[in-house]
Enzyme design. Sequence first.
Site, mmCIF file in Angstrom:
data_model
loop_
_atom_site.group_PDB
_atom_site.id
_atom_site.type_symbol
_atom_site.label_atom_id
_atom_site.label_comp_id
_atom_site.label_asym_id
_atom_site.label_seq_id
_atom_site.Cartn_x
_atom_site.Cartn_y
_atom_site.Cartn_z
ATOM 1 N N HIS A 152 -6.413 -5.813 2.667
ATOM 2 C CA HIS A 152 -5.480 -4.724 2.940
ATOM 3 C C HIS A 152 -5.065 -4.756 4.401
ATOM 4 C CE1 HIS A 152 -5.850 -2.280 -0.859
ATOM 5 N NE2 HIS A 152 -6.771 -3.209 -1.017
ATOM 6 N N GLN A 164 -4.803 0.044 -5.111
ATOM 7 C CA GLN A 164 -5.411 -1.071 -5.816
ATOM 8 C C GLN A 164 -6.105 -0.644 -7.109
ATOM 9 O OE1 GLN A 164 -7.652 -3.832 -3.357
ATOM 10 N NE2 GLN A 164 -8.695 -4.635 -5.153
ATOM 11 N N CYS A 209 -3.347 -2.698 5.913
ATOM 12 C CA CYS A 209 -3.456 -1.375 6.528
ATOM 13 C C CYS A 209 -4.838 -1.170 7.127
ATOM 14 C CB CYS A 209 -3.158 -0.281 5.511
ATOM 15 S SG CYS A 209 -4.221 -0.303 4.075
ATOM 16 N N CYS A 211 0.857 -1.184 0.000
ATOM 17 C CA CYS A 211 0.000 0.000 0.000
ATOM 18 C C CYS A 211 0.896 1.238 0.000
ATOM 19 C CB CYS A 211 -0.858 -0.064 1.264
ATOM 20 S SG CYS A 211 -1.503 1.495 1.850
ATOM 21 N N GLU A 212 0.670 2.146 -0.922
ATOM 22 C CA GLU A 212 1.606 3.280 -1.009
ATOM 23 C C GLU A 212 1.345 4.321 0.070
ATOM 24 O OE1 GLU A 212 1.250 5.175 -4.796
ATOM 25 O OE2 GLU A 212 -0.327 6.509 -4.117
ATOM 26 N N HIS A 213 0.246 4.154 0.774
ATOM 27 C CA HIS A 213 -0.071 5.152 1.801
ATOM 28 C C HIS A 213 0.524 4.795 3.151
ATOM 29 C CE1 HIS A 213 -3.699 5.933 -0.963
ATOM 30 N NE2 HIS A 213 -2.745 6.781 -1.240
ATOM 31 N N HIS A 214 0.652 3.512 3.429
ATOM 32 C CA HIS A 214 1.165 3.088 4.724
ATOM 33 C C HIS A 214 2.372 2.169 4.620
ATOM 34 C CE1 HIS A 214 -3.155 3.989 5.430
ATOM 35 N NE2 HIS A 214 -2.695 4.560 6.513
#
Lengths: 261, 279
Positions: B236, B208, B238, B167-170
């Site tokens: 996910h 995604q 996250c 996940c590019e956010h977390h």
Amino acid sequence: MSATEQCVTTIQKEKQLATLSPNGHTENGHNDTEDDTAFTVGTTNDNCRRTSMRDRRSSVYDDNALREKDTDSIHNDRLKSMTSFYKDILISVGEDPSREGLLKTPKRAAEAMLFFTKGYEQCIGDVVNDAIFEEDCEDMVIVKDIDIFSLCEHHLVPFFGKVAVGYLPKKKVIGLSKIARIVEVYSRRLQVQERLTRQIAEAIQEAVEPRGVAVIVECVHMCMVMRGAQKVNSRTTTSSMIGVFRDEHKTREEFLSLAKI
Amino acid sequence: MALEQSDDDIFLDSPTSKQHRFFPSSPKALPMKRNQDSSCDTVSPLTRQMKSSSFSTQEYGDHERHTSLRRRPSVLDEKALREADTKLVRDQRIQAITRSYQVVLESIGEDPTRQGLLKTPKRAAEALVFFTKGYEQTIRDVVSDAIFDEDCENMVVVKEIDIYSLCEHHMVPFFGKVSVGYLPNKRVLGLSKIARIVEVFSRRLQVQERLTRQIAEAIAEAIEPRGVAVIVECLHMCMIMRGAQKVNSRTTTSAMLGVFREDPKTREEFLTLGRINPF
């Protein structure tokens, strides 16, 4: 980078001031020689007094929680230093940290990492919180299908799965959710599955002093699924049997069939 | 600038695309920013603008869609962020990440000198570089001329391909399965290349939705079929391990291009054949 280094130094200094020693007694200026005798290994002190099991190894209750003494400012220092280093990680991976999707990622990743290791912020005494009751129960108590999410300490990659805990009480029972909380505190750390299993069993053993404790942990390790051997369907099972669960195979069998992992 | 404007106009003026602006889920309702958010995109602003004028493939319905992909930059030739890495550069990356992870370990309160953690920074760095190895390949290399002329006009479905992404956010893993289907137009793609395309796009810092779209576009560009359909269903971490902590929830995204978008029956056939079973 110097600001970050300062953050790390601050954290380390605070640690030195506030931490409990690994042996389990507080560094408050005076060292009890009797305590030293009880805890330290290899001491030359002749008064090797050993009275009970509790003295031989540090009690689970005395295990210091690495981040227990964190104030808000220390917590923020940790966040700041991790955020800046996650940004470096993004650059090193080849990505562009200034693109929209990654702008706040270092901070989010740092907060996520602190959350995944929040087991360091609590000690077992606080978690159990005296939820131990006198009860005339002599039959097996099992709490199963407890979901756990932990971090492999070797690769910093999650592993997750289920835990089943069983014990045979001897006049004392523990609050059921406290079992799940004990599992949670130990799993939200950098862990090795074997150690996690043992720690859960020992914590229950010490809290309730039952006739026996059994713990089974079955997990999927992302470090093995996503990389390395890349075995997608494999699961790792570890167990810890204390007391009658170790000595009597019928008891163990009953637990295994009821826990049905 | 005029060129970009005209590209936009061509899309905006067509009667069908006008309808899209009224659908709340339409990407055109969102600022252009979202569509500019493409991973490993070092292309010029011109091509970025072209990309933003293209449709997100999330919607499908009865309205017609322009299915030509020629306006947008080529997915096959998109630059891979780490493609030019020599061994030395790679080692330097790992060393830099190792140093960062050392600080991370200290910051969480652990003792990096204890036995279990001694080599953890290096292992974690190598693991992270492995999880982002999708940056090291371009699609053209992956597809590698495994395109064959074949008189096949029926749906080809490769389903339940396992994927593992970050996940590019977390920077926390998400994983699940992908089903890909396409209706060939005289050309077919080597089956394992489909899985390799999925692998290259998933081994990156991803979202995604974007992952789904990229897979569909890559296949569309490689063999120019009558249509491509991709479904991605993932868990996910996250969301499971932190945040909302919903243990059983799964996220499904899809991308329908060409006849899969226009013809509901074709779409239905794909959804039946490529159904992802609970995992």
